[in-house]
Design a protein around this motif. Structure first.
Motif, PDB file in Angstrom:
ATOM      1  N   GLN A 108       0.838  -1.197   0.000  1.00 34.79           N
ATOM      2  CA  GLN A 108       0.000   0.000   0.000  1.00 34.79           C
ATOM      3  C   GLN A 108       0.878   1.254   0.000  1.00 34.79           C
ATOM      4  OE1 GLN A 108      -3.505  -0.393   0.076  1.00 34.79           O
ATOM      5  NE2 GLN A 108      -3.526   1.759  -0.524  1.00 34.79           N
ATOM      6  N   LEU A 109       0.540   2.236  -0.885  1.00 36.39           N
ATOM      7  CA  LEU A 109       1.234   3.517  -0.939  1.00 36.39           C
ATOM      8  C   LEU A 109       0.376   4.593  -0.288  1.00 36.39           C
ATOM      9  CD1 LEU A 109       2.387   1.827  -3.516  1.00 36.39           C
ATOM     10  CD2 LEU A 109       3.329   4.039  -4.151  1.00 36.39           C
ATOM     11  N   LYS A 110       1.005   5.580   0.348  1.00 32.36           N
ATOM     12  CA  LYS A 110       0.282   6.598   1.098  1.00 32.36           C
ATOM     13  C   LYS A 110       0.233   7.952   0.392  1.00 32.36           C
ATOM     14  CE  LYS A 110       1.530   4.522   5.552  1.00 32.36           C
ATOM     15  NZ  LYS A 110       2.180   4.750   6.857  1.00 32.36           N
ATOM     16  N   ASN A 111       1.306   8.310  -0.279  1.00 32.32           N
ATOM     17  CA  ASN A 111       1.393   9.682  -0.797  1.00 32.32           C
ATOM     18  C   ASN A 111       1.481   9.772  -2.321  1.00 32.32           C
ATOM     19  OD1 ASN A 111       1.706  11.050   1.909  1.00 32.32           O
ATOM     20  ND2 ASN A 111       3.497   9.724   1.961  1.00 32.32           N
ATOM     21  N   ILE A 112       2.180   8.853  -2.943  1.00 26.29           N
ATOM     22  CA  ILE A 112       2.395   8.920  -4.387  1.00 26.29           C
ATOM     23  C   ILE A 112       1.482   7.920  -5.074  1.00 26.29           C
ATOM     24  CG2 ILE A 112       4.107   8.691  -6.238  1.00 26.29           C
ATOM     25  CD1 ILE A 112       6.246   9.431  -4.301  1.00 26.29           C
ATOM     26  N   GLU A 116      11.074  -7.641  -0.203  1.00 30.79           N
ATOM     27  CA  GLU A 116      11.574  -6.796   0.877  1.00 30.79           C
ATOM     28  C   GLU A 116      12.432  -5.659   0.319  1.00 30.79           C
ATOM     29  OE1 GLU A 116      10.949  -6.745   4.133  1.00 30.79           O
ATOM     30  OE2 GLU A 116       9.410  -8.246   3.672  1.00 30.79           O
ATOM     31  N   ARG A 117      13.206  -5.948  -0.710  1.00 34.00           N
ATOM     32  CA  ARG A 117      14.019  -4.896  -1.326  1.00 34.00           C
ATOM     33  C   ARG A 117      13.122  -3.832  -1.975  1.00 34.00           C
ATOM     34  NH1 ARG A 117      16.779  -4.568  -6.521  1.00 34.00           N
ATOM     35  NH2 ARG A 117      15.770  -6.515  -7.066  1.00 34.00           N
ATOM     36  N   LEU A 118      12.052  -4.258  -2.636  1.00 36.55           N
ATOM     37  CA  LEU A 118      11.129  -3.298  -3.239  1.00 36.55           C
ATOM     38  C   LEU A 118      10.453  -2.443  -2.173  1.00 36.55           C
ATOM     39  CD1 LEU A 118       9.392  -5.418  -6.038  1.00 36.55           C
ATOM     40  CD2 LEU A 118      11.252  -3.769  -6.270  1.00 36.55           C
ATOM     41  N   LYS A 119      10.113  -3.044  -1.050  1.00 35.32           N
ATOM     42  CA  LYS A 119       9.454  -2.294   0.019  1.00 35.32           C
ATOM     43  C   LYS A 119      10.375  -1.217   0.587  1.00 35.32           C
ATOM     44  CE  LYS A 119       7.086  -4.730   3.005  1.00 35.32           C
ATOM     45  NZ  LYS A 119       6.737  -5.812   3.933  1.00 35.32           N
ATOM     46  N   GLU A 120      11.665  -1.504   0.654  1.00 34.47           N
ATOM     47  CA  GLU A 120      12.608  -0.491   1.128  1.00 34.47           C
ATOM     48  C   GLU A 120      12.683   0.686   0.148  1.00 34.47           C
ATOM     49  OE1 GLU A 120      14.303  -0.218   3.928  1.00 34.47           O
ATOM     50  OE2 GLU A 120      13.316  -2.004   4.724  1.00 34.47           O
ATOM     51  N   VAL A 121      12.697   0.383  -1.144  1.00 36.48           N
ATOM     52  CA  VAL A 121      12.725   1.455  -2.158  1.00 36.48           C
ATOM     53  C   VAL A 121      11.448   2.290  -2.089  1.00 36.48           C
ATOM     54  CG1 VAL A 121      12.820   1.945  -4.632  1.00 36.48           C
ATOM     55  CG2 VAL A 121      14.268   0.162  -3.657  1.00 36.48           C
ATOM     56  N   ILE A 122      10.299   1.612  -1.982  1.00 34.78           N
ATOM     57  CA  ILE A 122       9.020   2.331  -1.920  1.00 34.78           C
ATOM     58  C   ILE A 122       8.955   3.206  -0.677  1.00 34.78           C
ATOM     59  CG2 ILE A 122       6.531   2.021  -1.657  1.00 34.78           C
ATOM     60  CD1 ILE A 122       6.785  -0.481  -3.403  1.00 34.78           C
ATOM     61  N   LYS A 123       9.466   2.707   0.419  1.00 33.93           N
ATOM     62  CA  LYS A 123       9.437   3.480   1.662  1.00 33.93           C
ATOM     63  C   LYS A 123      10.204   4.789   1.529  1.00 33.93           C
ATOM     64  CE  LYS A 123      10.632   3.111   6.567  1.00 33.93           C
ATOM     65  NZ  LYS A 123      11.225   2.241   7.618  1.00 33.93           N
TER      66      LYS A 123
END
Length: 652
Positions: free
Chosen positions: A132-136, A174-181
């Motif tokens: 889930q994305l919050k801002n973009i 997990e790597r993608l989640k770090e980039v998205i964060k």
């Protein structure tokens, strides 16, 4: 079955014996040392199934031989991670559902029944996870993430919930989640003001808000487009992401239209054309259409009742007609009301003149009160008579008379005066060498519309006497004398009428170029002017420099004045000669360059070039400084701002 058990036991024995092949139990603490060399992948899978107690379902396409060398003992969990890595190297995937492990090619993994999780563990195999994305907006992040996942993985965005669905290994996820964060941060709000011409801001915002609520159901509030109506300026304020604002602006422009006019009367507001001129043209069109219908078949709709009027205050035309006639006239108006190109015409006038003059002569005079006068005077440049008279008179009066005689003499005059009793003599040598060079460059320029005559005149108004009248008062005296004069333009005059062709790359120019100036000569007290004039029609390419015309003149005059016979005597004959040589060379060339100005950017560029040139000259003058006054009084043009095309205060 016995064959499989024997293979496993053999592998364990080889591992304990430090032979680099197979898998074996290394200690009672359930750790294993991996030393694998060119073993069948099927045997390895079977052994991992025995160690982990999981059921392995192997795809028939899983084949190959594996090589792994390590000296570190591994736990069951670490062994499973190594097992997944070995299979991925050989393009196979591990899909776990409970205690059942599927081993199949990587390309088929994403279409398998993968477990769906929201928080996966890094040691899990292939899983499907929703991020889930919050801002973009998810759609904007997707192009950034796609190069980070393997080709066989699945990555997609779901706009309604602003989420990303990914099927990949847990470690990659997990790597993608770090980039998205790191990139899913709140963006700075961007607000635009959209001014309306015809629609009402409140009504339009209400309409668009209904549509926006339907589209933004379930979306985060930070990703929703905000619209506010400004009643005072009849404008709409938009705040949101770029894509959302662009979509809203497109809808606003399509809805911001004038209300549809009904009936047989139309009011057309012109953007570029002159309403009075367009009305005159349309009136003639209506007359011609009426004549054609009168001469044609009966029963057709008559256009004799059609009228066209111009409202100069609003630069609009009012068209009254029926049906098809009204549509035809409106189509003509649309074709006439177009933005015409502008043409920047620059003339280059070059004058290069060279003037050389040389003269040499001797004058002498010998007087004797008893015997008479003997002398020679040919040149006329040195007044030998006045000088001689002054020599005869003598004293201060004689010196004054000789000085007055030399006034106005050109060149250098050398002489000798002598008095010996009744004998007196005067000798004058006149020598002159003169060189005059002139290099004059004039570049008048003007900007005009296509098919519109324009002219520029730079010079002086010079009076010329055209007549005089003197009345006498009965022979007693003169009364009421007067003279009539006429002022004429003297300087540079450029008149052009450009016509741009349909392709927009050629210009037909009617040109009238005149260059005039005052000369140093006069006739009867009236000044004499020199004039060079060109009247022509040329075809030029856009931005091309052409020569309009010119003159190259060489004038050589060689003069030799002498006394017959006496002037031919060698050496002595120079006392009876006067020589002069005059050389005049004149070069006049006129060039022309025409540039088509189609848009505001080109117009600004042409203006900024001339503007900057003049401003640089003013800055140089200020830097040079004034002798007796403060340098700050030197005027400097303000600097042009290229963003808004307006002048801003100068920082000088």
């Amino acid at each position: 079955m016995l064959k499989n058990i024997a293979a496993i036991v053999c592998v364990a024995i080889l591992s304990l014996a430090s032979v680099n092949q197979g898998w074996a139990q290394a200690s009672p603490q359930q750790t294993w040392t991996v030393n694998f060399k060119d073993s069948d992948i099927q045997e390895v899978i079977k052994f991992v199934a025995e160690v982990t107690g999981k059921t392995m379902v192997i795809d028939p396409r899983v084949k190959g031989r594996v090589k792994v060398i390590s000296q570190k003992s591994l736990s069951e969990r670490e062994l499973m991670e190594l097992f997944r890595s070995v299979l991925e190297v050989h393009d196979f995937a591990v899909v776990e559902v409970g205690n059942i492990v599927r081993i199949l090619p990587l390309k088929d993994a994403r279409s398998s029944p993968l477990p769906v999780t929201t928080h996966s563990e890094i040691d899990e195999g292939y899983v499907t996870q929703v991020i889930q994305l919050k801002n973009i907006a998810a759609a904007k992040v997707l192009p950034v993430l796609r190069p980070l996942v393997p080709q066989h993985s699945h990555l997609a965005a779901y706009d309604p919930s602003n989420a990303i669905v990914v099927s990949d290994t847990a470690a990659n996820i997990e790597r993608l989640k770090e980039v998205i964060k790191m990139i899913d941060t709140a963006a700075l709000p961007v607000t635009e003001v959209i001014e309306l011409k015809y629609a009402d801001a409140d009504s339009l915002v209400a309409t668009l808000s209904k549509l926006s609520r339907e589209e933004n159901k379930g979306a985060p509030s930070s990703n929703q487009l905000q619209m506010v109506a400004d009643k005072r300026n009849n404008a709409i304020l938009l705040s949101g992401e770029d894509l959302q604002r662009e979509r809203a602006k497109l809808l606003i422009y399509r809805l911001d239209r004038p209300q549809h006019q009904t009936g047989n009367v139309r009011v057309v507001y012109l953007e570029y054309a002159d309403a009075k001129e367009v009305a005159t043209v349309l009136s003639k069109v209506v007359q011609n259409m009426s004549r054609l219908e009168t001469a044609g078949e009966k029963g057709k709709t008559k256009t004799s009742g059609a009228t066209v009027e111009a409202d100069e205050a609003t630069n609009s035309i009012l068209v009254t007609a029926d049906g098809d006639t009204l549509d035809s006239l409106l189509a003509v108006v649309a074709r006439l009301d177009i933005r015409r190109a502008q043409v920047l015409v620059e003339a280059i006038i070059v004058e290069i003149n060279a003037d050389a003059d040389e003269s040499l002569g001797v004058e002498w005079l010998f007087t004797n009160s008893e015997d008479g006068v003997l002398g020679s005077s040919i040149s006329g440049t040195a007044p030998i008579g006045n000088v001689a008279a002054g020599a005869v008179t003598g004293g201060d009066e004689g010196l004054l008379q000789m000085a007055n005689g030399l006034i106005g003499t050109t060149g250098q005059v050398l002489g000798a005066v002598g008095v010996n009793g009744p004998q007196k003599f005067v000798t004058l040598l006149t020598a002159l060498k003169k060189n005059n060079n002139a290099n004059i460059l004039s570049t008048p320029s003007l900007l005009t519309m296509d098919n519109h005559e324009a002219s520029i005149s730079v010079g002086q108004k010079v009076p010329f006497q055209t007549g005089s009248y003197t009345a006498t008062n009965g022979g007693v005296g003169i009364s009421s004398p007067f003279s009539t004069t006429q002022r004429e333009d003297v300087g540079i005059l450029l008149t052009v009428t450009p016509q741009v062709n349909n392709e927009g790359n050629k210009i037909l120019l009617d040109v009238s170029q005149e260059v005039s100036s005052l000369t140093a000569d006069s006739v009867g007290g009236q000044p004499i002017t020199s004039q060079s004039k060109i009247d022509t029609q040329i075809l030029a390419a856009d931005g091309e420099i052409l020569v309009l015309g010119g003159l190259i003149k060489d004038d050589i005059q060689d003069g030799n004045q002498r006394v017959p016979l006496l002037g031919d005597i060698p050496l002595i004959g120079n006392l009876f000669k006067f020589k002069s040589t005059k050389y005049v060379r004149a070069n006049l060339m006129v060039f022309l360059r025409a540039k088509i100005i189609r848009d505001d950017e080109t117009l600004y560029g042409a203006t900024a070039e001339k503007y900057g040139y003049v401003r640089d000259l003013q800055i140089q003058q200020r830097e040079k400084g004034l002798e007796l006054m403060d340098d700050s009084i030197v005027p400097v043009l303000p600097e042009i701002n290229s963003k808004n095309l307006r002048a801003t205060p100068s920082e000088e």
